[in-house]
Design a protein around this motif. Structure first.
Motif, PDB file in Angstrom:
ATOM      1  N   ALA A   1       0.838  -1.206   0.000  1.00  0.00           N
ATOM      2  CA  ALA A   1       0.000   0.000   0.000  1.00  0.00           C
ATOM      3  C   ALA A   1       0.871   1.254   0.000  1.00  0.00           C
ATOM      4  O   ALA A   1       0.596   2.218  -0.726  1.00  0.00           O
ATOM      5  N   SER A   2       1.928   1.233   0.775  1.00  0.00           N
ATOM      6  CA  SER A   2       2.839   2.366   0.842  1.00  0.00           C
ATOM      7  C   SER A   2       3.552   2.573  -0.503  1.00  0.00           C
ATOM      8  O   SER A   2       3.669   3.703  -0.990  1.00  0.00           O
ATOM      9  N   LEU A   3       4.015   1.490  -1.105  1.00  0.00           N
ATOM     10  CA  LEU A   3       4.679   1.585  -2.411  1.00  0.00           C
ATOM     11  C   LEU A   3       3.715   2.056  -3.498  1.00  0.00           C
ATOM     12  O   LEU A   3       4.111   2.814  -4.391  1.00  0.00           O
ATOM     13  N   GLU A   4       2.478   1.635  -3.394  1.00  0.00           N
ATOM     14  CA  GLU A   4       1.474   2.065  -4.367  1.00  0.00           C
ATOM     15  C   GLU A   4       1.223   3.573  -4.250  1.00  0.00           C
ATOM     16  O   GLU A   4       1.178   4.295  -5.256  1.00  0.00           O
ATOM     17  N   ARG A   5       1.111   4.074  -3.011  1.00  0.00           N
ATOM     18  CA  ARG A   5       0.918   5.517  -2.793  1.00  0.00           C
ATOM     19  C   ARG A   5       2.095   6.323  -3.334  1.00  0.00           C
ATOM     20  O   ARG A   5       1.928   7.425  -3.844  1.00  0.00           O
ATOM     21  N   ALA A   6       3.298   5.765  -3.228  1.00  0.00           N
ATOM     22  CA  ALA A   6       4.508   6.458  -3.680  1.00  0.00           C
ATOM     23  C   ALA A   6       4.748   6.302  -5.183  1.00  0.00           C
ATOM     24  O   ALA A   6       5.676   6.907  -5.723  1.00  0.00           O
ATOM     25  N   GLY A   7       3.929   5.490  -5.834  1.00  0.00           N
ATOM     26  CA  GLY A   7       4.061   5.320  -7.275  1.00  0.00           C
ATOM     27  C   GLY A   7       5.091   4.294  -7.713  1.00  0.00           C
ATOM     28  O   GLY A   7       5.515   4.282  -8.863  1.00  0.00           O
ATOM     29  N   PHE A   8       5.500   3.407  -6.790  1.00  0.00           N
ATOM     30  CA  PHE A   8       6.485   2.385  -7.129  1.00  0.00           C
ATOM     31  C   PHE A   8       5.857   1.059  -7.533  1.00  0.00           C
ATOM     32  O   PHE A   8       6.528   0.200  -8.086  1.00  0.00           O
ATOM     33  N   VAL A   9       4.570   0.871  -7.234  1.00  0.00           N
ATOM     34  CA  VAL A   9       3.893  -0.393  -7.492  1.00  0.00           C
ATOM     35  C   VAL A   9       2.502  -0.121  -8.042  1.00  0.00           C
ATOM     36  O   VAL A   9       1.840   0.833  -7.623  1.00  0.00           O
ATOM     37  N   SER A  10       2.076  -0.962  -8.967  1.00  0.00           N
ATOM     38  CA  SER A  10       0.698  -0.905  -9.461  1.00  0.00           C
ATOM     39  C   SER A  10       0.096  -2.307  -9.360  1.00  0.00           C
ATOM     40  O   SER A  10       0.796  -3.276  -9.073  1.00  0.00           O
ATOM     41  N   ILE A  11      -1.212  -2.382  -9.602  1.00  0.00           N
ATOM     42  CA  ILE A  11      -1.940  -3.643  -9.471  1.00  0.00           C
ATOM     43  C   ILE A  11      -2.329  -4.147 -10.852  1.00  0.00           C
ATOM     44  O   ILE A  11      -2.805  -3.386 -11.691  1.00  0.00           O
ATOM     45  N   ALA A  12      -2.134  -5.439 -11.063  1.00  0.00           N
ATOM     46  CA  ALA A  12      -2.596  -6.110 -12.276  1.00  0.00           C
ATOM     47  C   ALA A  12      -3.503  -7.248 -11.829  1.00  0.00           C
ATOM     48  O   ALA A  12      -3.142  -8.019 -10.936  1.00  0.00           O
ATOM     49  N   VAL A  13      -4.671  -7.345 -12.393  1.00  0.00           N
ATOM     50  CA  VAL A  13      -5.619  -8.383 -11.989  1.00  0.00           C
ATOM     51  C   VAL A  13      -5.324  -9.664 -12.759  1.00  0.00           C
ATOM     52  O   VAL A  13      -5.196  -9.657 -13.985  1.00  0.00           O
ATOM     53  N   ARG A  14      -5.183 -10.763 -12.018  1.00  0.00           N
ATOM     54  CA  ARG A  14      -4.996 -12.107 -12.582  1.00  0.00           C
ATOM     55  C   ARG A  14      -6.236 -12.912 -12.226  1.00  0.00           C
ATOM     56  O   ARG A  14      -6.305 -13.480 -11.132  1.00  0.00           O
ATOM     57  N   GLY A  15      -7.201 -12.948 -13.105  1.00  0.00           N
ATOM     58  CA  GLY A  15      -8.444 -13.637 -12.783  1.00  0.00           C
ATOM     59  C   GLY A  15      -9.111 -12.942 -11.620  1.00  0.00           C
ATOM     60  O   GLY A  15      -9.452 -11.776 -11.690  1.00  0.00           O
ATOM     61  N   LYS A  16      -9.277 -13.664 -10.511  1.00  0.00           N
ATOM     62  CA  LYS A  16      -9.875 -13.080  -9.309  1.00  0.00           C
ATOM     63  C   LYS A  16      -8.825 -12.557  -8.334  1.00  0.00           C
ATOM     64  O   LYS A  16      -9.155 -12.036  -7.282  1.00  0.00           O
ATOM     65  N   MET A  17      -7.558 -12.711  -8.691  1.00  0.00           N
ATOM     66  CA  MET A  17      -6.485 -12.336  -7.775  1.00  0.00           C
ATOM     67  C   MET A  17      -5.759 -11.089  -8.258  1.00  0.00           C
ATOM     68  O   MET A  17      -5.725 -10.791  -9.452  1.00  0.00           O
ATOM     69  N   LYS A  18      -5.154 -10.393  -7.307  1.00  0.00           N
ATOM     70  CA  LYS A  18      -4.369  -9.197  -7.618  1.00  0.00           C
ATOM     71  C   LYS A  18      -2.885  -9.551  -7.626  1.00  0.00           C
ATOM     72  O   LYS A  18      -2.378 -10.146  -6.682  1.00  0.00           O
ATOM     73  N   ALA A  19      -2.238  -9.161  -8.698  1.00  0.00           N
ATOM     74  CA  ALA A  19      -0.782  -9.285  -8.763  1.00  0.00           C
ATOM     75  C   ALA A  19      -0.220  -7.868  -8.651  1.00  0.00           C
ATOM     76  O   ALA A  19      -0.828  -6.904  -9.113  1.00  0.00           O
ATOM     77  N   TYR A  20       0.920  -7.757  -8.044  1.00  0.00           N
ATOM     78  CA  TYR A  20       1.547  -6.459  -7.850  1.00  0.00           C
ATOM     79  C   TYR A  20       2.754  -6.360  -8.774  1.00  0.00           C
ATOM     80  O   TYR A  20       3.520  -7.309  -8.927  1.00  0.00           O
ATOM     81  N   VAL A  21       2.885  -5.194  -9.404  1.00  0.00           N
ATOM     82  CA  VAL A  21       3.887  -4.983 -10.444  1.00  0.00           C
ATOM     83  C   VAL A  21       4.749  -3.781 -10.069  1.00  0.00           C
ATOM     84  O   VAL A  21       4.218  -2.722  -9.719  1.00  0.00           O
ATOM     85  N   ALA A  22       6.061  -3.952 -10.155  1.00  0.00           N
ATOM     86  CA  ALA A  22       6.971  -2.830  -9.914  1.00  0.00           C
ATOM     87  C   ALA A  22       6.872  -1.860 -11.087  1.00  0.00           C
ATOM     88  O   ALA A  22       6.848  -2.264 -12.243  1.00  0.00           O
ATOM     89  N   GLU A  23       6.799  -0.585 -10.769  1.00  0.00           N
ATOM     90  CA  GLU A  23       6.847   0.436 -11.818  1.00  0.00           C
ATOM     91  C   GLU A  23       8.296   0.559 -12.297  1.00  0.00           C
ATOM     92  O   GLU A  23       9.224   0.099 -11.641  1.00  0.00           O
ATOM     93  N   SER A  24       8.474   1.186 -13.404  1.00  0.00           N
ATOM     94  CA  SER A  24       9.798   1.336 -14.005  1.00  0.00           C
ATOM     95  C   SER A  24      10.784   2.000 -13.035  1.00  0.00           C
ATOM     96  O   SER A  24      10.413   2.931 -12.318  1.00  0.00           O
ATOM     97  N   PRO A  25      12.025   1.549 -13.046  1.00  0.00           N
ATOM     98  CA  PRO A  25      13.050   2.210 -12.231  1.00  0.00           C
ATOM     99  C   PRO A  25      13.238   3.677 -12.617  1.00  0.00           C
ATOM    100  O   PRO A  25      13.839   4.444 -11.873  1.00  0.00           O
ATOM    101  N   GLU A  26      12.694   4.076 -13.747  1.00  0.00           N
ATOM    102  CA  GLU A  26      12.726   5.484 -14.155  1.00  0.00           C
ATOM    103  C   GLU A  26      12.087   6.358 -13.068  1.00  0.00           C
ATOM    104  O   GLU A  26      12.417   7.528 -12.924  1.00  0.00           O
ATOM    105  N   ARG A  27      11.170   5.775 -12.284  1.00  0.00           N
ATOM    106  CA  ARG A  27      10.520   6.484 -11.177  1.00  0.00           C
ATOM    107  C   ARG A  27      11.562   7.008 -10.182  1.00  0.00           C
ATOM    108  O   ARG A  27      11.428   8.103  -9.647  1.00  0.00           O
ATOM    109  N   ILE A  28      12.611   6.241  -9.965  1.00  0.00           N
ATOM    110  CA  ILE A  28      13.677   6.643  -9.039  1.00  0.00           C
ATOM    111  C   ILE A  28      14.385   7.886  -9.584  1.00  0.00           C
ATOM    112  O   ILE A  28      14.599   8.854  -8.864  1.00  0.00           O
ATOM    113  N   LYS A  29      14.728   7.841 -10.860  1.00  0.00           N
ATOM    114  CA  LYS A  29      15.386   8.985 -11.489  1.00  0.00           C
ATOM    115  C   LYS A  29      14.497  10.224 -11.417  1.00  0.00           C
ATOM    116  O   LYS A  29      14.976  11.315 -11.115  1.00  0.00           O
TER     117      LYS A  29
END
Length: 108
Positions: free
Chosen positions: A55-83
């Motif tokens: 939840a903290s990473l999502e608020r900071a823009g480092f993680v997003s959610i991808a739905v896999r069927g009925k489940m949520k998968a979490y995806v790292a955003e591009s390292p460009e976010r750090i830059k």
């Protein structure tokens, strides 16, 4: 079990991530989209802690959610976010530096 890399963690700490946030972000970068159960397994963190970190990473823009069927998968955003964060910090410093310098110059 996740082993904390040195330099990568230091860079993430510099942009404001905690050790656990850094660990989860690096796991997601390495493993790709992951379910909470997979993050728990790779990190060794307790499930509630993983939910909190995600939840903290999502608020900071480092993680997003991808739905896999009925489940949520979490995806790292591009390292460009750090830059981008470092660039923003640099801009803020350059903007406020004259004000800081004036205060320093007025010291007795």
């Amino acid at each position: 079990m996740y082993k904390e890399p040195g330099k990568e963690t230091e860079i993430l700490k510099f942009v404001g991530l905690s050790k656990k946030e850094s660990a989860v972000y690096l796991i997601l970068l390495a493993k790709g989209p992951s379910l909470v159960s997979e993050i728990v397994r790779y990190s060794g963190f307790h499930r509630p802690a993983v939910y909190h970190v995600i939840a903290s990473l999502e608020r900071a823009g480092f993680v997003s959610i991808a739905v896999r069927g009925k489940m949520k998968a979490y995806v790292a955003e591009s390292p460009e976010r750090i830059k981008n964060l470092i660039d923003e910090l640099k801009e803020n410093i350059e903007e406020w530096l004259p004000s800081f310098q004036k205060k320093w110059d007025l010291q007795p």
